[in-house]
Motif scaffolding. Structure first.
Motif, PDB file in Angstrom:
ATOM      1  N   ARG A 189       0.763  -1.102  -0.133  1.00 30.92           N
ATOM      2  CA  ARG A 189       0.050  -0.056   0.047  1.00 30.92           C
ATOM      3  C   ARG A 189       0.816   1.154   0.121  1.00 30.92           C
ATOM      4  O   ARG A 189       0.257   2.202  -0.447  1.00 30.92           O
ATOM      5  CB  ARG A 189      -0.952   0.050   1.147  1.00 30.92           C
ATOM      6  CG  ARG A 189      -1.886  -1.080   1.243  1.00 30.92           C
ATOM      7  CD  ARG A 189      -3.066  -1.121   2.255  1.00 30.92           C
ATOM      8  NE  ARG A 189      -3.887  -2.112   2.334  1.00 30.92           N
ATOM      9  CZ  ARG A 189      -4.867  -2.138   3.076  1.00 30.92           C
ATOM     10  NH1 ARG A 189      -5.218  -1.117   3.856  1.00 30.92           N
ATOM     11  NH2 ARG A 189      -5.791  -3.160   3.109  1.00 30.92           N
TER      12      ARG A 189
ATOM     13  N   ARG B 226      -0.446   5.091  -6.675  1.00 28.45           N
ATOM     14  CA  ARG B 226      -1.558   5.232  -5.525  1.00 28.45           C
ATOM     15  C   ARG B 226      -1.418   6.533  -4.682  1.00 28.45           C
ATOM     16  O   ARG B 226      -2.211   7.341  -4.257  1.00 28.45           O
ATOM     17  CB  ARG B 226      -1.511   4.053  -4.620  1.00 28.45           C
ATOM     18  CG  ARG B 226      -2.330   2.997  -4.987  1.00 28.45           C
ATOM     19  CD  ARG B 226      -1.909   1.667  -4.128  1.00 28.45           C
ATOM     20  NE  ARG B 226      -2.111   2.067  -2.548  1.00 28.45           N
ATOM     21  CZ  ARG B 226      -3.369   1.645  -2.119  1.00 28.45           C
ATOM     22  NH1 ARG B 226      -4.335   1.231  -2.571  1.00 28.45           N
ATOM     23  NH2 ARG B 226      -3.156   2.228  -0.556  1.00 28.45           N
TER      24      ARG B 226
ATOM     25  N   ASP C  68      -3.362   9.416  -5.730  1.00 32.33           N
ATOM     26  CA  ASP C  68      -4.852   9.249  -5.366  1.00 32.33           C
ATOM     27  C   ASP C  68      -4.907   9.955  -4.009  1.00 32.33           C
ATOM     28  O   ASP C  68      -6.175  10.268  -3.743  1.00 32.33           O
ATOM     29  CB  ASP C  68      -5.362   7.618  -5.183  1.00 32.33           C
ATOM     30  CG  ASP C  68      -5.182   7.010  -6.520  1.00 32.33           C
ATOM     31  OD1 ASP C  68      -5.287   7.803  -7.913  1.00 32.33           O
ATOM     32  OD2 ASP C  68      -5.236   5.884  -6.358  1.00 32.33           O
ATOM     33  N   VAL C  69      -3.917  10.030  -3.444  1.00 33.03           N
ATOM     34  CA  VAL C  69      -4.214  10.539  -2.031  1.00 33.03           C
ATOM     35  C   VAL C  69      -3.699  11.888  -1.626  1.00 33.03           C
ATOM     36  O   VAL C  69      -3.790  12.627  -0.658  1.00 33.03           O
ATOM     37  CB  VAL C  69      -3.869   9.768  -0.706  1.00 33.03           C
ATOM     38  CG1 VAL C  69      -4.591   8.361  -0.921  1.00 33.03           C
ATOM     39  CG2 VAL C  69      -2.209   9.234  -0.919  1.00 33.03           C
TER      40      VAL C  69
ATOM     41  N   ARG D   3      -4.341   7.670   4.516  1.00 34.09           N
ATOM     42  CA  ARG D   3      -5.269   7.022   3.511  1.00 34.09           C
ATOM     43  C   ARG D   3      -4.817   5.907   2.550  1.00 34.09           C
ATOM     44  O   ARG D   3      -5.611   5.056   2.374  1.00 34.09           O
ATOM     45  CB  ARG D   3      -5.472   8.435   2.521  1.00 34.09           C
ATOM     46  CG  ARG D   3      -6.486   9.270   3.330  1.00 34.09           C
ATOM     47  CD  ARG D   3      -6.567  10.526   2.354  1.00 34.09           C
ATOM     48  NE  ARG D   3      -7.580  10.123   0.946  1.00 34.09           N
ATOM     49  CZ  ARG D   3      -7.763  10.975   0.168  1.00 34.09           C
ATOM     50  NH1 ARG D   3      -7.077  11.932  -0.154  1.00 34.09           N
ATOM     51  NH2 ARG D   3      -8.602  10.467  -0.761  1.00 34.09           N
TER      52      ARG D   3
ATOM     53  N   ARG E 254      -5.140   2.762   4.904  1.00 32.66           N
ATOM     54  CA  ARG E 254      -6.670   2.451   4.988  1.00 32.66           C
ATOM     55  C   ARG E 254      -7.252   1.916   3.667  1.00 32.66           C
ATOM     56  O   ARG E 254      -8.200   0.969   3.776  1.00 32.66           O
ATOM     57  CB  ARG E 254      -7.475   3.697   5.244  1.00 32.66           C
ATOM     58  CG  ARG E 254      -7.625   3.943   6.737  1.00 32.66           C
ATOM     59  CD  ARG E 254      -8.449   4.999   7.297  1.00 32.66           C
ATOM     60  NE  ARG E 254      -8.848   6.077   6.477  1.00 32.66           N
ATOM     61  CZ  ARG E 254      -8.394   7.325   6.551  1.00 32.66           C
ATOM     62  NH1 ARG E 254      -7.731   7.479   7.872  1.00 32.66           N
ATOM     63  NH2 ARG E 254      -8.523   8.278   5.956  1.00 32.66           N
ATOM     64  N   THR E 255      -6.905   2.238   2.426  1.00 34.91           N
ATOM     65  CA  THR E 255      -7.369   1.733   1.500  1.00 34.91           C
ATOM     66  C   THR E 255      -6.693   0.731   0.542  1.00 34.91           C
ATOM     67  O   THR E 255      -5.488   0.782   0.310  1.00 34.91           O
ATOM     68  CB  THR E 255      -7.563   3.108   0.392  1.00 34.91           C
ATOM     69  OG1 THR E 255      -7.901   4.131   1.252  1.00 34.91           O
ATOM     70  CG2 THR E 255      -8.437   2.753  -1.085  1.00 34.91           C
ATOM     71  N   PRO E 256      -7.433  -0.456   0.424  1.00 32.71           N
ATOM     72  CA  PRO E 256      -6.753  -1.628  -0.355  1.00 32.71           C
ATOM     73  C   PRO E 256      -6.075  -1.445  -1.821  1.00 32.71           C
ATOM     74  O   PRO E 256      -6.380  -0.599  -2.333  1.00 32.71           O
ATOM     75  CB  PRO E 256      -7.807  -2.664  -0.049  1.00 32.71           C
ATOM     76  CG  PRO E 256      -8.909  -2.068   0.594  1.00 32.71           C
ATOM     77  CD  PRO E 256      -8.701  -0.787   0.808  1.00 32.71           C
TER      78      PRO E 256
END
Length: 146
Positions: A20, A26, A29-30, A141, A144-146
């Motif tokens: 993650r 990713r 995305d955050v 984040r 927390r997010t898969p």
């Protein structure tokens, strides 16, 4: 240079916390107004290069980074990677580590030293606070997010 350290204990296996935190796209995305473009073919390893582009439209800057250390975790062995920031605006480094934590959980650590060009050293405290806030939210984040 502003230095900050973030630590989180999460109910994830080491390899999942690692995945993650080190899937570079990713991060786009955050982190607000940011997208990530990986420049080298996968999988990630020492020598992987990517660019974080932050901005709105034509107003923004590139934050190119190189992976200079890549040690994925084992079953119970910690994992660590180091990124060198080589941009015109942002320089410094970041280290991401995952290691066994209490009660079978994972301890995730994000340690960063950043210099923002054109920002005087007298404002390192402000840069440190902004970095802790921005990357603390991103770390939360991502985990927390898969």
């Amino acid at each position: 240079m502003a230095t900050f350290l973030l630590q989180r204990t999460v109910p994830l296996p080491l390899d999942e916390a690692w995945r993650r935190l080190t899937e570079w796209p990713r991060h786009g995305d955050v982190v607000p107004f940011t997208r990530i473009r990986v420049l080298t073919p996968g999988p990630t390893r020492e020598g992987t290069r990517f660019v974080a582009r932050t901005g709105l439209g034509p107003l923004g800057f590139d934050d190119p980074m190189d992976v200079t250390l890549w040690e994925p975790p084992g079953d119970t062995a910690p994992g660590r990677c180091r990124l060198e920031k080589r941009g015109r605006v942002m320089t410094g480094w970041a280290e991401i580590e995952v290691r066994p934590g209490p009660g079978g959980r994972t301890r995730a650590v994000w340690h960063e030293e950043v210099r923002v060009r054109f920002v005087p050293g007298a404002l390192d405290g402000v840069v440190r606070l902004a970095g802790r806030y921005l990357f603390g939210r991103a770390m939360n984040r991502l985990l927390r997010t898969p």
